[in-house]
Write a protein that holds these residues in place. Structure first.
Motif, PDB file in Angstrom:
ATOM      1  N   VAL A 130      -1.301   9.028  -7.355  1.00 52.56           N
ATOM      2  CA  VAL A 130      -1.638   9.957  -6.274  1.00 52.56           C
ATOM      3  C   VAL A 130      -3.054  10.516  -6.413  1.00 52.56           C
ATOM      4  O   VAL A 130      -3.870  10.441  -5.483  1.00 52.56           O
ATOM      5  N   PHE A 131      -3.366  11.108  -7.559  1.00 49.66           N
ATOM      6  CA  PHE A 131      -4.674  11.743  -7.699  1.00 49.66           C
ATOM      7  C   PHE A 131      -5.795  10.710  -7.687  1.00 49.66           C
ATOM      8  O   PHE A 131      -6.912  11.011  -7.256  1.00 49.66           O
ATOM      9  N   GLY A 132      -5.509   9.503  -8.139  1.00 45.77           N
ATOM     10  CA  GLY A 132      -6.498   8.433  -8.044  1.00 45.77           C
ATOM     11  C   GLY A 132      -6.781   8.053  -6.602  1.00 45.77           C
ATOM     12  O   GLY A 132      -7.934   7.798  -6.227  1.00 45.77           O
ATOM     13  N   ILE A 133      -5.743   8.029  -5.776  1.00 51.40           N
ATOM     14  CA  ILE A 133      -5.934   7.727  -4.350  1.00 51.40           C
ATOM     15  C   ILE A 133      -6.850   8.757  -3.705  1.00 51.40           C
ATOM     16  O   ILE A 133      -7.752   8.416  -2.921  1.00 51.40           O
ATOM     17  N   TRP A 134      -6.662  10.023  -4.058  1.00 53.38           N
ATOM     18  CA  TRP A 134      -7.455  11.089  -3.441  1.00 53.38           C
ATOM     19  C   TRP A 134      -8.855  11.191  -4.034  1.00 53.38           C
ATOM     20  O   TRP A 134      -9.670  12.004  -3.571  1.00 53.38           O
ATOM     21  N   VAL A 136     -10.802   8.684  -3.687  1.00 55.52           N
ATOM     22  CA  VAL A 136     -11.590   7.907  -2.720  1.00 55.52           C
ATOM     23  C   VAL A 136     -12.295   8.829  -1.725  1.00 55.52           C
ATOM     24  O   VAL A 136     -13.532   8.764  -1.590  1.00 55.52           O
ATOM     25  N   PRO A 137     -11.579   9.714  -1.004  1.00 52.96           N
ATOM     26  CA  PRO A 137     -12.313  10.626  -0.103  1.00 52.96           C
ATOM     27  C   PRO A 137     -13.199  11.613  -0.853  1.00 52.96           C
ATOM     28  O   PRO A 137     -14.247  12.022  -0.336  1.00 52.96           O
ATOM     29  N   LEU A 138     -12.803  11.988  -2.088  1.00 52.08           N
ATOM     30  CA  LEU A 138     -13.632  12.918  -2.853  1.00 52.08           C
ATOM     31  C   LEU A 138     -14.974  12.277  -3.199  1.00 52.08           C
ATOM     32  O   LEU A 138     -16.036  12.883  -2.985  1.00 52.08           O
ATOM     33  N   PHE A 139     -14.950  11.056  -3.723  1.00 54.59           N
ATOM     34  CA  PHE A 139     -16.198  10.378  -4.071  1.00 54.59           C
ATOM     35  C   PHE A 139     -17.055  10.136  -2.829  1.00 54.59           C
ATOM     36  O   PHE A 139     -18.277  10.285  -2.861  1.00 54.59           O
ATOM     37  N   MET A 178       0.820  -1.206   0.000  1.00 54.58           N
ATOM     38  CA  MET A 178       0.000   0.000   0.000  1.00 54.58           C
ATOM     39  C   MET A 178       0.860   1.265   0.000  1.00 54.58           C
ATOM     40  O   MET A 178       0.552   2.252  -0.673  1.00 54.58           O
ATOM     41  N   LEU A 179       1.962   1.239   0.751  1.00 54.82           N
ATOM     42  CA  LEU A 179       2.853   2.398   0.768  1.00 54.82           C
ATOM     43  C   LEU A 179       3.566   2.550  -0.579  1.00 54.82           C
ATOM     44  O   LEU A 179       3.828   3.672  -1.024  1.00 54.82           O
ATOM     45  N   HIS A 180       3.885   1.421  -1.223  1.00 54.76           N
ATOM     46  CA  HIS A 180       4.484   1.494  -2.559  1.00 54.76           C
ATOM     47  C   HIS A 180       3.497   2.119  -3.541  1.00 54.76           C
ATOM     48  O   HIS A 180       3.878   2.970  -4.370  1.00 54.76           O
ATOM     49  N   PHE A 181       2.231   1.738  -3.431  1.00 57.47           N
ATOM     50  CA  PHE A 181       1.197   2.319  -4.293  1.00 57.47           C
ATOM     51  C   PHE A 181       1.061   3.812  -4.025  1.00 57.47           C
ATOM     52  O   PHE A 181       0.955   4.623  -4.955  1.00 57.47           O
ATOM     53  N   ALA A 182       1.098   4.199  -2.752  1.00 62.00           N
ATOM     54  CA  ALA A 182       1.006   5.619  -2.395  1.00 62.00           C
ATOM     55  C   ALA A 182       2.230   6.391  -2.857  1.00 62.00           C
ATOM     56  O   ALA A 182       2.184   7.622  -2.980  1.00 62.00           O
ATOM     57  N   GLY A 183       3.349   5.694  -3.119  1.00 59.42           N
ATOM     58  CA  GLY A 183       4.569   6.338  -3.585  1.00 59.42           C
ATOM     59  C   GLY A 183       4.675   6.450  -5.090  1.00 59.42           C
ATOM     60  O   GLY A 183       5.663   6.991  -5.599  1.00 59.42           O
ATOM     61  N   GLU A 184       3.681   5.934  -5.816  1.00 58.31           N
ATOM     62  CA  GLU A 184       3.663   6.069  -7.270  1.00 58.31           C
ATOM     63  C   GLU A 184       3.009   7.404  -7.627  1.00 58.31           C
ATOM     64  O   GLU A 184       1.834   7.628  -7.331  1.00 58.31           O
ATOM     65  N   VAL A 185       3.756   8.289  -8.281  1.00 56.36           N
ATOM     66  CA  VAL A 185       3.211   9.603  -8.625  1.00 56.36           C
ATOM     67  C   VAL A 185       1.943   9.465  -9.462  1.00 56.36           C
ATOM     68  O   VAL A 185       0.962  10.205  -9.267  1.00 56.36           O
TER      69      VAL A 185
END
Length: 492
Positions: free
Chosen positions: A122-126, A128-131, A112-119
């Motif tokens: 990043v915007f795809g991760i964010w 989740v809280p937006l939706f 999960m941290l590796h995924f969060a470290g992929e530039v």
């Protein structure tokens, strides 16, 4: 019931709450995002007062922009997430006890941290809280309609064109063209460096900027970065590449995403683009590249080419190269119609399979990550017009150009020009200034220009375990950005 961790219980309850909230709001979805004209603030001339009025009228705007800012900050912290991921991975490899629960926890954290470290993620991760916030405050229908009404044609186009441009026949063809230019300088690494960074971006005016970025990045990886240049020269080259690609598509009206967004509405054809932007961009590319060449001339001339076994392979037959170029042409012509782009891509993949003896495997991971990045950026960007549009509309010619350059660094430059096209009463001078700023600033960050994630994805392996540092990229791109801005604004 098996033991649940606190995190799992929280996630289960949060999902249930979102579903209940979505059902409660299912029939009450108002128009979202709120149209700008409904704020009825045309009589407010002060920018700060207008933004404050809009924030009070629609508080969700502030929340969506706050998430966008957090996503931008996240892009600057990706190396930290990757470092944490590596720490958990090392701990996992050192773990020898038969405790599978602990091993699973370590592996989950590392991944999960590796995924969060992929530039690119990043915007795809964010999203989740937006939706989740849209569902809670506006209803399920509002979220579904907003995503459905958002155009993902640029993300689909870049994904497909990147995969096609990275195919062996296209790369061999482009290398042959640039090789003839490099031969004028003796085919040394310095000559290849100059050819790729000057001629390659200008090819983007005909094969599109994403395709030019893919080809230039792959050739730089093979012809330059593999020679292990100094870190300073690596970043200087990357910054120069991003800026040159950003302005290199201005010889025509269909190749650069920021131009595509306004060309039809403002009636800008290829003659207009060449006369007002193209020749200045070509001059700026040559000047900026020459400046960096002079500064790094000793190191560039000291680089020694290495033997490349791939050069001994027979090139693909011309008929296969021609077929690939026709597929790229189809993709360019249908770029605003995702269904036709995807259909052409499926035929392309079938053709590659039928001619596999002359092909390498089509790499899809990088194009898909880049497409994910752009799709998420479009979703976030569509909720920022409440403040970007009035900001652009309040500026004069020079402030608008500088403002567009700075805004481009934290938002896709195509989004900047699109929002500018919504501002009523833009004069020809202001139209020119906003496009000039958006093009000049397209190399300052990874998110500034749609093709940049493609270049980052291809070249980041040459920047060590932590990848490309955003601040170093910005500093490396600063001088070419100033050169391009001066070329656009002073050569009037």
């Amino acid at each position: 019931m098996p033991h649940e961790s606190t995190l799992h219980r929280f996630l289960r309850r949060a999902i249930l709450a979102l579903l209940l909230a979505g059902c409660a709001n299912l029939a009450a979805a108002a128009e979202f995002p709120r149209p700008l004209e409904t704020f009825q603030d045309q009589g407010i001339t002060d920018l700060g007062t207008k933004l404050l009025h809009r924030a009070r009228s629609e508080p969700f705007n502030v929340f969506a922009s706050a998430l966008f800012v957090l996503a931008i900050i996240h892009t600057f912290l990706t190396s930290k997430f990757r470092a944490l991921s590596h720490r958990y991975q090392h701990e996992l490899e050192a773990h020898t006890e038969p405790d599978f629960t602990h091993r699973d926890r370590l592996q989950f954290r590392a991944q999960m941290l590796h995924f969060a470290g992929e530039v690119e993620a990043v915007f795809g991760i964010w999203l989740v809280p937006l939706f989740a916030a849209i569902v809670v405050f506006k209803g399920w229908n509002a979220m579904v309609h907003y995503v459905s009404d958002t155009s993902f044609s640029e993300a689909v186009f870049v994904t497909v064109i990147m995969a096609m441009a990275a195919s062996k026949p296209v790369l061999v063809f482009a290398e042959g063209v640039l090789g003839k230019v490099a031969a004028l300088g003796g085919s040394t690494p310095a000559a290849w460096w100059l050819a790729i960074l000057i001629v390659g971006p200008l090819l983007g005016s005909f094969i599109t900027e994403p395709a030019a970025m893919t080809i230039c990045a792959l050739l730089l990886s093979r012809r330059f970065y593999s020679l292990n240049p100094s870190p300073r020269l690596r970043y200087a080259t990357l910054g120069l590449l991003f800026v040159n690609i950003s302005v290199g598509g201005t010889l025509t009206h269909f190749a650069a995403p920021p131009v595509v967004m306004v060309a039809q509405k403002w009636s800008w054809g290829t003659p207009h683009m060449f006369m007002h932007f193209g020749w200045k961009a070509a001059l700026g590319i040559g000047l900026a590249t020459a400046l960096y060449f002079v500064f790094f001339r000793r190191e560039l001339r000291g680089l020694q080419a290495i033997d490349d076994d791939e050069k001994q392979e027979l090139p693909p037959p011309f008929r296969i190269v021609a077929a690939h170029l026709l597929f790229i042409l189809w993709t360019v012509l249908t770029s605003h119609h995702p269904a036709l782009v995807v259909l052409g891509f499926l035929f392309f993949l079938a053709y590659v399979e039928a001619t596999d003896r002359h092909q390498d495997a089509i790499a899809l991971r990088a194009p898909m990550l880049v497409g994910f990045f752009l799709a998420a950026l479009v979703v976030h960007g569509g909720l920022q017009r409440w403040w970007i549009a009035p900001l652009l509309g309040s500026l004069g010619e020079w402030p608008l150009m500088i403002g567009a350059t700075l805004l481009t660094a934290v938002n896709d430059n195509a989004a900047i020009t699109y929002l500018a096209s919504l501002v009523p009463g833009f004069s020809d001078e202001l139209k020119y200034a906003v496009v000039a700023g958006a093009m000049a600033g397209g190399g300052l960050t990874v998110i500034a220009n749609a093709p940049n994630p493609a270049g980052q994805s291809i070249l980041q392996k040459h920047f060590g375990e932590d990848g490309i540092a955003p601040l170093k990229l910005l500093l490396a791109a600063l001088v070419p950005t100033l050169v391009m801005g001066a070329a656009f604004m002073l050569l009037r």
